[in-house]
Scaffold this active site. Structure first.
Site, PDB file in Angstrom:
ATOM      1  N   SER A  32       4.072  31.620  15.259  1.00 53.63           N
ATOM      2  CA  SER A  32       5.048  31.316  14.072  1.00 53.63           C
ATOM      3  C   SER A  32       4.495  32.291  12.714  1.00 53.63           C
ATOM      4  CB  SER A  32       4.791  29.802  13.463  1.00 53.63           C
ATOM      5  OG  SER A  32       5.521  29.086  14.474  1.00 53.63           O
ATOM      6  N   HIS A  63      10.266  32.802  15.110  1.00 55.89           N
ATOM      7  CA  HIS A  63       9.859  33.434  16.438  1.00 55.89           C
ATOM      8  C   HIS A  63      10.875  34.342  16.886  1.00 55.89           C
ATOM      9  CE1 HIS A  63       6.498  31.065  17.951  1.00 55.89           C
ATOM     10  NE2 HIS A  63       6.921  30.129  17.135  1.00 55.89           N
ATOM     11  N   HIS A  85       8.542  26.481  23.165  1.00 54.87           N
ATOM     12  CA  HIS A  85       7.594  25.225  23.098  1.00 54.87           C
ATOM     13  C   HIS A  85       8.209  24.163  23.884  1.00 54.87           C
ATOM     14  CE1 HIS A  85       7.295  27.657  19.547  1.00 54.87           C
ATOM     15  NE2 HIS A  85       6.220  27.159  19.135  1.00 54.87           N
ATOM     16  N   TYR A  87       8.451  21.187  22.840  1.00 53.58           N
ATOM     17  CA  TYR A  87       9.476  20.429  22.158  1.00 53.58           C
ATOM     18  C   TYR A  87      10.828  20.806  21.955  1.00 53.58           C
ATOM     19  CZ  TYR A  87       8.490  23.655  18.300  1.00 53.58           C
ATOM     20  OH  TYR A  87       8.410  24.802  17.410  1.00 53.58           O
ATOM     21  N   GLU A  88      11.139  22.022  22.591  1.00 54.28           N
ATOM     22  CA  GLU A  88      12.376  22.639  22.402  1.00 54.28           C
ATOM     23  C   GLU A  88      13.197  22.174  23.424  1.00 54.28           C
ATOM     24  OE1 GLU A  88      12.587  27.162  21.187  1.00 54.28           O
ATOM     25  OE2 GLU A  88      10.398  26.878  21.315  1.00 54.28           O
ATOM     26  N   ALA A 115       0.203  29.293  14.882  1.00 53.65           N
ATOM     27  CA  ALA A 115      -0.165  28.723  13.441  1.00 53.65           C
ATOM     28  C   ALA A 115      -0.729  27.602  13.830  1.00 53.65           C
ATOM     29  CB  ALA A 115       1.001  28.803  12.897  1.00 53.65           C
ATOM     30  N   MET A 216       1.289  23.024  18.021  1.00 59.66           N
ATOM     31  CA  MET A 216       2.028  22.911  19.165  1.00 59.66           C
ATOM     32  C   MET A 216       2.400  23.775  20.094  1.00 59.66           C
ATOM     33  SD  MET A 216       4.896  21.509  16.465  1.00 59.66           S
ATOM     34  CE  MET A 216       4.511  20.560  14.817  1.00 59.66           C
ATOM     35  N   SER A 217       1.250  24.557  20.587  1.00 64.37           N
ATOM     36  CA  SER A 217       1.480  25.827  21.306  1.00 64.37           C
ATOM     37  C   SER A 217       0.086  26.151  22.061  1.00 64.37           C
ATOM     38  CB  SER A 217       2.127  26.819  20.791  1.00 64.37           C
ATOM     39  OG  SER A 217       1.316  27.519  19.778  1.00 64.37           O
ATOM     40  N   ASN A 240      -1.993  25.775   6.947  1.00 64.57           N
ATOM     41  CA  ASN A 240      -1.907  24.609   5.956  1.00 64.57           C
ATOM     42  C   ASN A 240      -2.977  23.485   6.363  1.00 64.57           C
ATOM     43  OD1 ASN A 240       0.094  24.228   8.583  1.00 64.57           O
ATOM     44  ND2 ASN A 240      -0.513  21.954   8.061  1.00 64.57           N
ATOM     45  N   HIS A 254       7.766  23.597   7.536  1.00 62.13           N
ATOM     46  CA  HIS A 254       7.667  24.851   8.434  1.00 62.13           C
ATOM     47  C   HIS A 254       7.758  26.154   7.660  1.00 62.13           C
ATOM     48  CE1 HIS A 254       8.259  27.327  11.922  1.00 62.13           C
ATOM     49  NE2 HIS A 254       9.419  27.737  11.755  1.00 62.13           N
TER      50      HIS A 254
HETATM   51  N1  HPA Z   1       0.352  20.548  12.727  1.00 60.60           N
HETATM   52  C1  HPA Z   1       0.929  20.913  14.053  1.00 60.60           C
HETATM   53  N2  HPA Z   1       1.170  22.081  14.080  1.00 60.60           N
HETATM   54  C2  HPA Z   1       1.253  23.005  13.068  1.00 60.60           C
HETATM   55  C3  HPA Z   1       0.761  22.651  12.111  1.00 60.60           C
HETATM   56  C4  HPA Z   1       0.450  21.365  11.662  1.00 60.60           C
HETATM   57  O1  HPA Z   1      -0.297  20.881  10.652  1.00 60.60           O
HETATM   58  N3  HPA Z   1       0.792  23.788  11.071  1.00 60.60           N
HETATM   59  C5  HPA Z   1       1.284  24.997  11.934  1.00 60.60           C
HETATM   60  N4  HPA Z   1       1.316  24.342  13.135  1.00 60.60           N
END
Ligand code: HPA
Length: 279
Positions: A32, A63, A85, A87-88, A115, A216-217, A240, A254
């Site tokens: 991302s 993406h 992903h 989750y998609e 990310a 998540m990847s 973050n 996001h």
């Molecule tokens: N959690 C899960 N996936 C992420 C995060 C997060 O804080 N930041 C970027 N991808």
């Protein structure tokens, strides 16, 4: 689609070969907000995912949806600009088809980026983390991309995961970061399904079991790459704080992930270039 077989991989790989005569040796998966990396590829051949049979399209903002094949620091690289992903709604087997195709094309080295939220309190948004190991929460719970009949031409039924991230490539990454004068944190990546971000209680759990960052990847791709005997280096952009004790009023969005991801691109680019120069 649930099961990806050697036939699907051969169809996708043959299509890529027909669309680009290059022989890439390094695969690069962009996470991302990291799209800009693909713009530095020289003499690029660009292949939109729609032109490749069975290829999973990414539905997520931030993406891209194309392969960029070309030269970077003297290596011929295949860049996957945007990934799918779990989750998609895709199966594990389907989201990892791109790595199977890389292997089919003869690629032996995989550089994966993502990310991630920084759980380790020492990590600041905007820093990079070299992945030293991972916790495959989905795999442990049964969603391993290798679930189902083993395709022996892909790799063994029970692949070793003692050292998923190549020590030599990690050493190179650390030396590159030191030479360029930026911090490269190191840590364990915890793989969760998303798409909801984590609750504080979930983050306390992840921290307690040893995750330094959460995302998540990446892990399905790494499992499949190791299944196929590829060597892997993984880099997380800490976009973050994933704070188990959040200050009142803090949230994770996001947009924040994408924005910080963009700011990290120069250091990530320097790291990837440095690695490519030395492999
Ligand atoms: N959690 C899960 N996936 C992420 C995060 C997060 O804080 N930041 C970027 N991808």
């Amino acid at each position: 689609m649930n099961e990806i077989t050697a036939t699907h991989v051969a169809a996708a790989g043959t299509a890529v070969r027909q669309l680009s005569p290059y022989q890439p040796t390094v695969g690069l998966v962009l996470g991302s907000g990291l799209n800009a990396l693909a713009d530095s590829i020289q003499n690029p051949h660009i292949i939109p995912y729609e032109q490749i049979p069975h290829w999973p399209a990414s539905t997520v903002p931030g993406h891209g949806g194309r392969l960029v094949i070309g030269q970077l620091e003297g290596q011929t690289v295949l860049v996957q600009q945007g990934r799918a992903h779990f989750y998609e709604g895709y199966s594990m087997s389907h989201i990892t088809l791109p790595v199977r195709v890389m292997r089919f094309l003869g690629i032996q080295t995989l550089i994966v980026t993502n990310a991630a939220g920084g759980i380790n309190a020492a990590f600041q948004p905007g820093e990079l983390m070299l992945i030293t190991d991972h916790i495959n929460f989905l795999g442990i719970a049964g969603h391993n991309p290798l679930r189902g009949p083993n395709e022996d031409s892909f790799g063994p039924r029970f692949p070793d995961m003692t050292r998923p991230y190549d020590l030599h490539l990690r050493q190179i990454a650390l030396e590159v970061a030191q030479a360029r004068g930026f911090t490269l944190q190191q840590g364990v990546y915890g793989y969760v399904a998303g798409p909801s971000f984590e609750t504080p209680a979930e983050l306390r759990f992840l921290r307690a079991v040893g995750a330094d960052a959460v995302g998540m990847s990446t892990v399905p791709e790494v499992v499949v790459a190791r299944h196929g005997g590829m060597r892997v280096v993984g880099i997380s952009s800490i976009t973050n704080k994933a704070d188990p004790d959040p200050q009142p009023g803090t949230t994770v969005t996001h947009d924040e992930v994408l924005e910080t991801g963009k700011q990290i691109v120069p250091n990530l680019m320097a790291l990837i270039r440095g690695i490519l120069l030395r492999i």
